[in-house]
Write an enzyme that holds these catalytic residues in place. Structure first.
Site, PDB file in Angstrom:
ATOM      1  CD  GLU A  49      40.474  33.160  43.967  1.00 44.99           C
ATOM      2  OE1 GLU A  49      40.316  34.049  44.841  1.00 44.99           O
ATOM      3  OE2 GLU A  49      40.279  31.953  44.193  1.00 44.99           O
ATOM      4  CG  ASP A  60      34.614  40.854  49.503  1.00 45.79           C
ATOM      5  OD1 ASP A  60      35.254  39.796  49.622  1.00 45.79           O
ATOM      6  OD2 ASP A  60      34.025  41.181  48.465  1.00 45.79           O
ATOM      7  CE1 TYR A 183      39.893  31.311  49.905  1.00 51.34           C
ATOM      8  CE2 TYR A 183      39.271  32.499  47.926  1.00 51.34           C
ATOM      9  CZ  TYR A 183      39.866  32.481  49.167  1.00 51.34           C
ATOM     10  OH  TYR A 183      40.427  33.626  49.665  1.00 51.34           O
TER      11      TYR A 183
END
Length: 273
Positions: A49, A60, A183
């Site tokens: 990734e 993030d 994911y």
């Protein structure tokens, strides 16, 4: 079959789990990424990734935000990320590469590199560069059917995040358009936050698999071999990002790849044991 589908199918036959490292493209040095990607593979990575730097990465945590800031300061954007994938592909034509990022850089790329035939410049150029999958954090699945179809027509998979808060309805929406793998974000909050509750992950995966037929990778909070081994017993893939960023940050240029490779080798050994 896409490269991602082929990889997971081969691993299933072998009774092994996928190891998926993440790194922000252009970090910690603008020119190190293709070399680092090869080190990932040498360390046992099955899929890579590659984070596309963005100025407002809402999902993030501070570790990956800092990495993105450093990469952008070095002039790394979508054009440079695709160039890095092309370099990697000159000597590795089998390891799947997934671009992970946000809608803005994709849409900005399409505006700048407009194609008169109406096709997405990003999809065309990503496919030509050798990208295998795309994970756009802020693209909701209910609005992605056309994008998913265009990606699929060029051999690319569209990957989505699921979280502890995902409803059955959201999982069904993801299942309709997702390919390659999904994911599962094992923690509430941003990347690199909190301690991983492996019991909660084990309880969640059967629920996800009621709706989702593609492999399920688990990330956020996997920082060592022991945790990776535990997650690998129930997931199809283990994703590691923040810990790698921390390990290679402040390393000398010639130590970035070896440090990452050695760390992944430990994780690979744990997954296979």
């Amino acid at each position: 079959m896409s490269r991602i589908e082929t990889t997971f199918a081969n691993l299933k036959v072998q009774g092994r789990k996928a190891l998926i490292p993440y790194v922000t493209a252009g970090f910690p040095f603008a020119d190190v990424t293709p070399e680092l990607m090869h080190a990932f593979v040498a360390g046992g990575a099955d899929v890579i990734e590659l984070g596309v730097p963005f100025s407002d990465p809402s999902a993030d945590g501070p570790v990956i935000q800092k990495a993105g800031d450093k990469a952008m300061a070095a002039g790394v954007g979508m054009v440079q990320v695709l160039a890095m994938v092309r370099v990697f592909r000159t000597t590795d034509n089998t390891t799947p590469v997934v671009l992970m990022g946000y809608a803005n850089p994709v849409e900005r790329y399409n505006q700048i590199h407009n194609r008169h035939n109406g096709q997405s410049a990003f999809v065309l150029d990503a496919a030509q560069a050798g990208v295998d999958g795309v994970l756009i954090v802020d693209y909701p699945p209910e609005e992605c059917e056309e994008f998913a179809a265009e990606l699929k027509s060029h051999g690319l998979d569209l990957i989505f995040l699921l979280a502890p808060t995902s409803t059955d309805e959201r999982m069904q929406q993801v299942a309709r358009v997702a390919s390659g793998y999904v994911y599962y974000v094992s923690l509430k909050g941003v990347t690199g936050s909190g301690a991983l509750d492996t019991g909660a992950v084990e309880a969640m995966l059967p629920r996800i698999r009621q709706f989702v037929s593609v492999p399920v990778g688990v990330g956020f909070g996997i920082r060592d071999a022991a945790t990776a081994r535990t997650i690998g017993k129930v997931a199809d893939a283990v994703v590691i990002g923040s810990k790698i960023i921390q390990l290679i940050d402040e390393q000398a240029r010639d130590q970035v790849a070896p440090v990452a490779q050695n760390f992944l080798r430990e994780i690979r050994t744990a997954l296979d044991s």
